[in-house]
Design an enzyme around this catalytic site. Structure first.
Site, PDB file in Angstrom:
ATOM      1  N   HIS A 196       1.184   3.349   3.322  1.00 54.20           N
ATOM      2  CA  HIS A 196       1.810   2.828   5.086  1.00 54.20           C
ATOM      3  C   HIS A 196       2.779   2.216   4.445  1.00 54.20           C
ATOM      4  O   HIS A 196       3.768   1.265   5.184  1.00 54.20           O
ATOM      5  CB  HIS A 196       1.514   2.217   5.483  1.00 54.20           C
ATOM      6  CG  HIS A 196      -0.239   2.253   5.925  1.00 54.20           C
ATOM      7  ND1 HIS A 196      -1.480   2.185   5.567  1.00 54.20           N
ATOM      8  CD2 HIS A 196       0.036   3.390   7.200  1.00 54.20           C
ATOM      9  CE1 HIS A 196      -2.249   3.463   6.016  1.00 54.20           C
ATOM     10  NE2 HIS A 196      -1.550   4.129   7.112  1.00 54.20           N
ATOM     11  N   CYS A 204       0.550  -0.988   0.169  1.00 55.78           N
ATOM     12  CA  CYS A 204      -0.011  -0.081   0.367  1.00 55.78           C
ATOM     13  C   CYS A 204       0.911   1.333  -0.078  1.00 55.78           C
ATOM     14  O   CYS A 204       1.928   1.405   0.901  1.00 55.78           O
ATOM     15  CB  CYS A 204      -1.290   0.157   0.895  1.00 55.78           C
ATOM     16  SG  CYS A 204      -0.329   0.429   3.053  1.00 55.78           S
ATOM     17  N   GLN A 234      -5.831  -0.253  -3.263  1.00 49.21           N
ATOM     18  CA  GLN A 234      -6.962  -1.713  -4.327  1.00 49.21           C
ATOM     19  C   GLN A 234      -7.311  -1.065  -5.177  1.00 49.21           C
ATOM     20  O   GLN A 234      -7.040  -1.580  -6.485  1.00 49.21           O
ATOM     21  CB  GLN A 234      -7.146  -2.084  -3.099  1.00 49.21           C
ATOM     22  CG  GLN A 234      -8.094  -3.210  -3.978  1.00 49.21           C
ATOM     23  CD  GLN A 234      -8.757  -4.753  -3.017  1.00 49.21           C
ATOM     24  OE1 GLN A 234      -8.431  -3.811  -1.748  1.00 49.21           O
ATOM     25  NE2 GLN A 234      -9.455  -4.763  -2.806  1.00 49.21           N
TER      26      GLN A 234
HETATM   27 ZN   LIG Z   1      -1.801   1.738   3.666  1.00 48.53          ZN
END
Ligand SMILES: [Zn+2]
Length: 180
Positions: free
Chosen positions: A74, A71, A112
């Protein structure tokens, strides 16, 4: 990148000279390079001419393509499955190529939703399909290991292009193939 990992490790108070950590900056840099190797790939390279003529106008679907991504908020993994379907108009794509397209975009920093759309648009662009549907279900470590610590939540995203968007019967066929 090795140097950067070394400073991250010492900034959490660890001792870079203890035996277990001696080669960690190097290994972490190599791992991170692998996990982001999608930046060094292009669609043309990946497809490499594996487009074949076909008279079929029936839906083609590849289900349960394993997916490992990071992601972009993070830098933590999200892991799941992609399901990709399209309706060809004269050209079909080698089956393994769909999985490789998923991989190319997954091996970049992602969200996503964006990943789902990129896969759909690429399949559309390469095959000239009359419709493309992509569904991704994934678990996000940034939700499971930190923050809200929800262990069992997963996220589902979809991208529907062409007839998958406009034709209810096509969309239903896709969804029922997914369930079977
Ligand atoms: Zn994340």
């Amino acid at each position: 990148m090795r140097e950067h990992f070394a400073s991250i490790i010492s900034s959490i108070g660890e001792d870079l000279n203890r035996p277990g950590l001696l080669d960690t900056p190097d290994r972490a840099a190599k791992a991170f390079q692998f996990l982001t190797r999608g930046y060094n790939q292009t669609l043309d390279e990946i497809v490499n001419g594996a487009l074949f003529p076909s008279d079929s106008e029936e839906m083609i679907m590849v289900k349960d393509i394993e997916l490992y991504s990071l992601c972009e908020h993070h830098l933590l993994p999200f892991i799941g499955k992609a399901h990709v379907a399209y309706i060809p108009t004269g050209k079909v794509l080698g089956l393994s190529k769909i999985a490789r397209i998923v991989d190319m975009f997954a091996r970049r920093l992602q969200i996503q939703e964006q990943l789902t759309v990129q896969i759909a648009e690429s399949v559309q662009e390469i095959t000239g399909a009359s419709g493309v549907g992509v569904i991704i279900e994934a678990k996000h470590m940034c939700m499971m290991m930190r923050g809200v610590e929800k262990q069992n939540s997963s996220m589902k995203t979809s991208a529907m292009l062409g007839s998958f968007r406009t034709n209810q019967a096509t969309r239903n066929e896709f969804l029922s193939l997914l369930r079977s």
